[in-house]
Scaffold this active site. Structure first.
Site, PDB file in Angstrom:
ATOM      1  N   PRO A 278       1.432   7.876  -0.944  1.00 28.53           N
ATOM      2  CA  PRO A 278       1.776   8.483  -1.843  1.00 28.53           C
ATOM      3  C   PRO A 278       3.531   8.546  -2.376  1.00 28.53           C
ATOM      4  CG  PRO A 278       1.804   9.713   0.194  1.00 28.53           C
ATOM      5  CD  PRO A 278       1.357   8.850   0.377  1.00 28.53           C
ATOM      6  N   GLY A 279       3.849   7.109  -1.645  1.00 28.15           N
ATOM      7  CA  GLY A 279       5.169   7.386  -1.998  1.00 28.15           C
ATOM      8  C   GLY A 279       6.388   7.295  -1.004  1.00 28.15           C
ATOM      9  N   GLY A 280       6.281   7.829  -0.434  1.00 27.74           N
ATOM     10  CA  GLY A 280       7.210   8.622   0.785  1.00 27.74           C
ATOM     11  C   GLY A 280       8.128   7.634   0.796  1.00 27.74           C
TER      12      GLY A 280
ATOM     13  N   ASP B  97      -0.415   0.150  -5.069  1.00 28.45           N
ATOM     14  CA  ASP B  97      -2.257   0.540  -4.126  1.00 28.45           C
ATOM     15  C   ASP B  97      -3.420   0.310  -4.866  1.00 28.45           C
ATOM     16  OD1 ASP B  97      -1.914   2.684  -2.301  1.00 28.45           O
ATOM     17  OD2 ASP B  97      -3.513   2.705  -2.884  1.00 28.45           O
TER      18      ASP B  97
ATOM     19  N   CYS C 182       0.667  -1.148  -0.463  1.00 26.39           N
ATOM     20  CA  CYS C 182       0.014   0.216  -0.234  1.00 26.39           C
ATOM     21  C   CYS C 182       0.994   1.253  -0.145  1.00 26.39           C
ATOM     22  CB  CYS C 182      -1.197   0.034   1.478  1.00 26.39           C
ATOM     23  SG  CYS C 182      -2.132  -1.641   1.209  1.00 26.39           S
TER      24      CYS C 182
ATOM     25  N   ASP D  17       1.577  -1.674   4.733  1.00 26.45           N
ATOM     26  CA  ASP D  17       1.202  -0.148   5.493  1.00 26.45           C
ATOM     27  C   ASP D  17      -0.029  -0.206   5.362  1.00 26.45           C
ATOM     28  OD1 ASP D  17       0.926   1.872   7.312  1.00 26.45           O
ATOM     29  OD2 ASP D  17       1.233   3.918   5.650  1.00 26.45           O
TER      30      ASP D  17
ATOM     31  N   CYS E 151      -1.635   3.910  10.789  1.00 20.01           N
ATOM     32  CA  CYS E 151      -1.362   4.611  12.150  1.00 20.01           C
ATOM     33  C   CYS E 151      -2.442   4.752  12.783  1.00 20.01           C
ATOM     34  CB  CYS E 151      -1.393   6.020  10.709  1.00 20.01           C
ATOM     35  SG  CYS E 151      -2.902   6.165   9.786  1.00 20.01           S
TER      36      CYS E 151
END
Length: 560
Positions: A301-303, A322, A298, A366, A423
């Site tokens: 945004p690519g961090g 994703d 997942c 994630d 999170c």
């Protein structure tokens, strides 16, 4: 006033972060004033006139004393005194009206300063007073509620001595939950969940921390620059920053800036990524090695994907997947900007991934979650989550974690690891899911390699988890000044999927019926069957002889 000073931030530092703690591209644009000036970037600790109108008389008095010490002129002080007197008179009139309407509300603390639990009639009166006309909304008196929370907390910390006679602990906790839900604007469901997780003093710290935004952090892209060079370049542009901490070699924390952090030449050149401090931890726990095959299940945004790529020095292969095609646009943009060349982007449902592609050395999951660790970024979580949302997330997470484990090659020479993170701080989405994975697959928990963070729960209410969950890590905003996060690291030791757990369940249900029926009756039945078979075997040759004789007898006359 100091509490408000902490909450105020320069407009140039306003950040919109994604649910997993990573900044979307272009979300750091500065909100310039209409006249184009940037004077508001200077931190004036809440001394502007617009905020003075919202201050209470006590806070205004404190500001006045501070201004007098700094040597304000007498004229200014006289004007301020007149304003304060008018404000005090207005507040006294309001307080007088409230006392006339409900004098019993102020009697929760007696003369000796001992907290007294309000009666049910007083609480009903309080609810009636808060319900006003639609045209004239009447919010609850937060000062009274805050004082009641403090008094209630003091009693609960020394309950045996300070409690009222005839009042139970359950009554105090019910009032505390009601008051905290009103004061901090939480739903009763979520606050009850938080009260199960945190001790009461720590719960207050957690709720207060969610009212303040987390520090702005960036990650240096070592594929293009060094942290020292990046820091110097940003300092030259008017950015006030520091290293993130000893635990990170790439992170920087931004205090304030005279330029928009999301539009500097360094940002556009891909020298850094806007990324929350907590989202650096899962990649550090994954510890990717060069020339490995890695799946980021997942990735938006690519961090985290770009952080994995820089640790691998653009070697090997990363599959950035994703399920949302829209979010993958930001992934592609960030990977191009940061100079990542070893990543392949895919748009698949993570639950189908072992069939799509497998045999990875490491997998980072994630997982989508309820977001209860990032309330400071998304205050809507306070009220828009219920039990169904939590259980729905937990079900999806269980499916994804099994797919992630099945996608890893246990016989990998360098890997065989899975990192699971959310999170969220809910036990149902963290320890519960990890414990489920331990029972369903051939994996074991290993140390995350992170030197800080709180241990995961091995027991929660009436549930007991595997003792190895101590190696998982929890991060909280009030203790680590970063978003709430959970991290677990698995090591897969066999590619076989265990199926022996279903058989004991069947055997466990069968034995009760076996002694009554199967054991007592079958032996004679078997003997009868055996006897009947033997008789048949003996009868068969006799019948054959009779048939032969009859045939012979029939043939003789024909010959004659």
């Amino acid at each position: 006033a100091p509490a408000k000073a902490k909450k105020t931030q320069p407009k140039g530092n306003h950040v919109e972060l994604s649910s997993d703690g990573e900044g979307e591209e272009g979300s750091w644009e500065m909100e310039e004033e209409e006249d184009g000036s940037s004077e508001e970037m200077v931190d004036d600790y809440g001394a502007s006139s617009s905020e003075e109108e919202e201050l209470l008389p006590i806070e205004k008095a404190a500001l006045k004393q501070k201004a007098d010490r700094e040597g304000l002129s007498e004229d200014d002080s006289e004007e301020e005194e007149e304003e304060e007197e008018e404000a005090e008179e207005a507040s006294k009139q309001k307080m007088g009206q409230k006392e006339e309407e409900g004098p019993d509300l102020q009697l929760n603390v007696d003369i000796d300063g001992q907290f007294k639990l309000p009666t049910s009639e007083e609480i009903e009166k309080e609810d009636i007073l808060f319900i006003c006309d639609i045209h004239k909304p009447c919010p609850p008196d937060l000062h009274v509620i805050h004082q009641r929370i403090q008094g209630n907390m003091e009693v609960l910390q020394d309950f045996g001595v300070k409690r009222e006679e005839g009042r139970s602990r359950k009554e105090y906790l019910a009032l505390l939950r009601r008051d905290m839900a009103t004061y901090y604007s939480y739903s009763d469901f979520l606050l009850a969940k938080l009260m199960d997780i945190f001790p009461l003093p720590e719960l207050i710290n957690f709720l207060e921390a969610n009212e303040v935004p987390r520090p702005v952090t960036i990650r240096t892209n070592t594929l293009k620059t060094r942290r020292r060079d990046l820091a110097q370049a940003l300092i030259n542009r008017g950015v006030n920053l520091d290293p993130l901490g000893k635990w990170s070699k790439t992170g920087l924390v931004i205090y304030d800036s005279t330029v928009p952090i999301g539009a500097t030449p360094e940002y556009l050149a891909g020298h850094y990524m806007l990324q929350g401090a907590s989202s650096l931890l899962p990649v550090m726990a994954l510890a990717p090695q060069e020339n490995e095959r890695i799946l980021d299940m997942c990735c938006a945004p690519g961090g985290k994907t770009s952080y994995i790529a820089q640790l691998m020095k653009n070697t090997g292969m990363i599959l950035a997947n994703d399920s949302s095609a829209e979010r993958l646009r930001s992934v592609v943009g960030n990977l191009h900007r940061l100079g990542v060349t070893n990543a392949v982007v895919s748009n698949c449902d993570g639950r189908q991934f072992p069939k799509v592609l497998g045999g990875f050395d490491r997998v980072l999951l994630d997982a989508p979650c309820s977001g209860t660790g990032i309330i400071s970024k998304d205050p809507a979580v306070k009220t828009n989550k219920d039990e169904k949302d939590i259980l729905r997330c937990a079900h999806l997470q269980k499916e994804l974690i099994l797919s992630a484990i099945d996608s890893v090659n246990a016989s990998s020479e360098t890997g065989g690891y899975i990192v699971y993170c959310t999170c969220s701080i809910m036990v149902e989405e963290n320890e519960w899911v990890v414990d489920y994975a331990l029972k369903k697959r051939n994996v074991r928990l290993v140390a995350t390699g992170l030197d800080f963070g709180k241990e995961g729960f091995t027991r929660f209410k009436d549930r007991r988890f595997h003792p190895s969950l101590k190696s998982t890590r929890r991060f909280y905003p009030h203790t680590h000044n970063m978003d709430g996060f959970f991290i677990a690291k698995f090591k897969k030791f066999s590619n076989a999927i265990p199926q022996a757990q279903k058989e004991p369940a069947v055997e466990a249900t069968a034995p009760p019926a076996v002694p009554d029926t199967v054991i007592a009756e079958p032996p004679p039945k078997k003997k009868k069957l055996e006897g009947s078979k033997a008789d048949k075997e003996q009868k068969l040759p006799q019948l054959a002889l009779k048939k032969k004789r009859s045939l012979q007898a029939q043939r003789r006359p024909l010959k004659a």
